[in-house]
Design a protein around this motif. Structure first.
Motif, PDB file in Angstrom:
ATOM      1  N   THR A  83       0.845  -1.191   0.000  1.00  0.00           N
ATOM      2  CA  THR A  83       0.000   0.000   0.000  1.00  0.00           C
ATOM      3  C   THR A  83       0.880   1.241   0.000  1.00  0.00           C
ATOM      4  O   THR A  83       1.998   1.220   0.514  1.00  0.00           O
ATOM      5  N   THR A  84       0.359   2.302  -0.546  1.00  0.00           N
ATOM      6  CA  THR A  84       1.112   3.549  -0.576  1.00  0.00           C
ATOM      7  C   THR A  84       1.181   4.196   0.806  1.00  0.00           C
ATOM      8  O   THR A  84       1.992   5.088   1.024  1.00  0.00           O
ATOM      9  N   SER A  85       0.372   3.738   1.745  1.00  0.00           N
ATOM     10  CA  SER A  85       0.449   4.294   3.102  1.00  0.00           C
ATOM     11  C   SER A  85       1.752   3.884   3.790  1.00  0.00           C
ATOM     12  O   SER A  85       2.176   4.524   4.739  1.00  0.00           O
ATOM     13  N   ALA A  86       2.378   2.825   3.313  1.00  0.00           N
ATOM     14  CA  ALA A  86       3.681   2.394   3.847  1.00  0.00           C
ATOM     15  C   ALA A  86       4.758   2.685   2.813  1.00  0.00           C
ATOM     16  O   ALA A  86       5.590   1.845   2.493  1.00  0.00           O
ATOM     17  N   TRP A  87       4.791   3.893   2.294  1.00  0.00           N
ATOM     18  CA  TRP A  87       5.653   4.232   1.159  1.00  0.00           C
ATOM     19  C   TRP A  87       7.136   4.045   1.451  1.00  0.00           C
ATOM     20  O   TRP A  87       7.915   3.759   0.558  1.00  0.00           O
ATOM     21  N   MET A  88       7.562   4.167   2.696  1.00  0.00           N
ATOM     22  CA  MET A  88       8.982   3.978   3.028  1.00  0.00           C
ATOM     23  C   MET A  88       9.430   2.535   2.795  1.00  0.00           C
ATOM     24  O   MET A  88      10.601   2.277   2.580  1.00  0.00           O
ATOM     25  N   MET A  89       8.490   1.600   2.839  1.00  0.00           N
ATOM     26  CA  MET A  89       8.812   0.177   2.677  1.00  0.00           C
ATOM     27  C   MET A  89       8.746  -0.269   1.217  1.00  0.00           C
ATOM     28  O   MET A  89       9.079  -1.406   0.908  1.00  0.00           O
ATOM     29  N   LEU A  90       8.326   0.605   0.338  1.00  0.00           N
ATOM     30  CA  LEU A  90       8.182   0.243  -1.069  1.00  0.00           C
ATOM     31  C   LEU A  90       9.538   0.344  -1.758  1.00  0.00           C
ATOM     32  O   LEU A  90       9.862   1.322  -2.419  1.00  0.00           O
ATOM     33  N   GLN A  91      10.329  -0.712  -1.583  1.00  0.00           N
ATOM     34  CA  GLN A  91      11.664  -0.781  -2.150  1.00  0.00           C
ATOM     35  C   GLN A  91      11.843  -2.121  -2.846  1.00  0.00           C
ATOM     36  O   GLN A  91      11.342  -3.147  -2.381  1.00  0.00           O
ATOM     37  N   ARG A  92      12.561  -2.093  -3.955  1.00  0.00           N
ATOM     38  CA  ARG A  92      12.759  -3.294  -4.761  1.00  0.00           C
ATOM     39  C   ARG A  92      13.384  -4.435  -3.954  1.00  0.00           C
ATOM     40  O   ARG A  92      12.956  -5.577  -4.044  1.00  0.00           O
ATOM     41  N   ASN A  93      14.418  -4.138  -3.158  1.00  0.00           N
ATOM     42  CA  ASN A  93      15.097  -5.208  -2.423  1.00  0.00           C
ATOM     43  C   ASN A  93      14.182  -5.865  -1.392  1.00  0.00           C
ATOM     44  O   ASN A  93      14.239  -7.080  -1.193  1.00  0.00           O
ATOM     45  N   ALA A 116       4.234  -0.780  -8.429  1.00  0.00           N
ATOM     46  CA  ALA A 116       5.093  -0.069  -9.382  1.00  0.00           C
ATOM     47  C   ALA A 116       6.146   0.761  -8.647  1.00  0.00           C
ATOM     48  O   ALA A 116       7.312   0.791  -9.036  1.00  0.00           O
ATOM     49  N   ALA A 117       5.751   1.405  -7.564  1.00  0.00           N
ATOM     50  CA  ALA A 117       6.701   2.211  -6.790  1.00  0.00           C
ATOM     51  C   ALA A 117       7.789   1.325  -6.184  1.00  0.00           C
ATOM     52  O   ALA A 117       8.970   1.679  -6.197  1.00  0.00           O
ATOM     53  N   ALA A 118       7.409   0.158  -5.689  1.00  0.00           N
ATOM     54  CA  ALA A 118       8.394  -0.756  -5.096  1.00  0.00           C
ATOM     55  C   ALA A 118       9.377  -1.253  -6.142  1.00  0.00           C
ATOM     56  O   ALA A 118      10.581  -1.303  -5.899  1.00  0.00           O
ATOM     57  N   VAL A 119       8.890  -1.590  -7.310  1.00  0.00           N
ATOM     58  CA  VAL A 119       9.764  -2.091  -8.373  1.00  0.00           C
ATOM     59  C   VAL A 119      10.722  -1.000  -8.840  1.00  0.00           C
ATOM     60  O   VAL A 119      11.889  -1.269  -9.122  1.00  0.00           O
TER      61      VAL A 119
END
Length: 138
Positions: A83-93, A116-119
């Motif tokens: 979810t975008t509410s946890a945007w700090m965790m949206l990381q590829r690794n 998409a943001a995580a990728v």
């Protein structure tokens, strides 16, 4: 804790079990005695481990766990909330680590935008391990 609870060991204890119990070991609470002040966990390795009540800070419920805590383990199925509410965790690794914990099934729950943001997001922090320096001394 109750009988039937899924739990995980949260730090190494070399004095428990046949060869020690290690951070990340999973199990199910199979017995609990308020008279003897003990709890028994049957681990995924099929070993029964007894805990005195004063040792219960070594256990945590394991119905859900963080990607960090799951590292080094595999599970039949993994559900990953995105979810975008946890945007700090949206990381590829982190997404890669979460997906590779699953043996058979991965379920992504959330938005395409978060996926998409995580990728797109390469790890925000650079690691300074001095590994090249340590290897050059060998």
């Amino acid at each position: 804790f109750r009988i039937g609870d899924k739990v995980t060991q949260i730090r190494n204890n070399y004095d428990k079990g046949q060869a020690g119990v290690f951070n990340g070991t999973l199990g199910i609470v199979t017995a609990l005695s308020t008279e003897e002040q003990t709890l028994t966990v049957r681990t995924d390795e099929d070993e029964s481990i007894d805990y005195d009540f004063d040792e219960l800070d070594e256990l945590a419920h394991a119905y859900a766990m963080t990607i960090h805590r799951s590292q080094g383990s595999e599970y039949p199925a993994v559900v990953i909330p995105l979810t975008t509410s946890a945007w700090m965790m949206l990381q590829r690794n982190l997404l890669y680590t979460a997906i590779t914990r699953a043996k058979q099934l991965v379920v992504l729950v959330g938005s395409r935008r978060a996926l998409a943001a995580a990728v797109r997001t390469v790890s925000a922090g650079r690691r300074h391990t001095a590994l090249d320096h340590r290897l050059s001394r060998l």
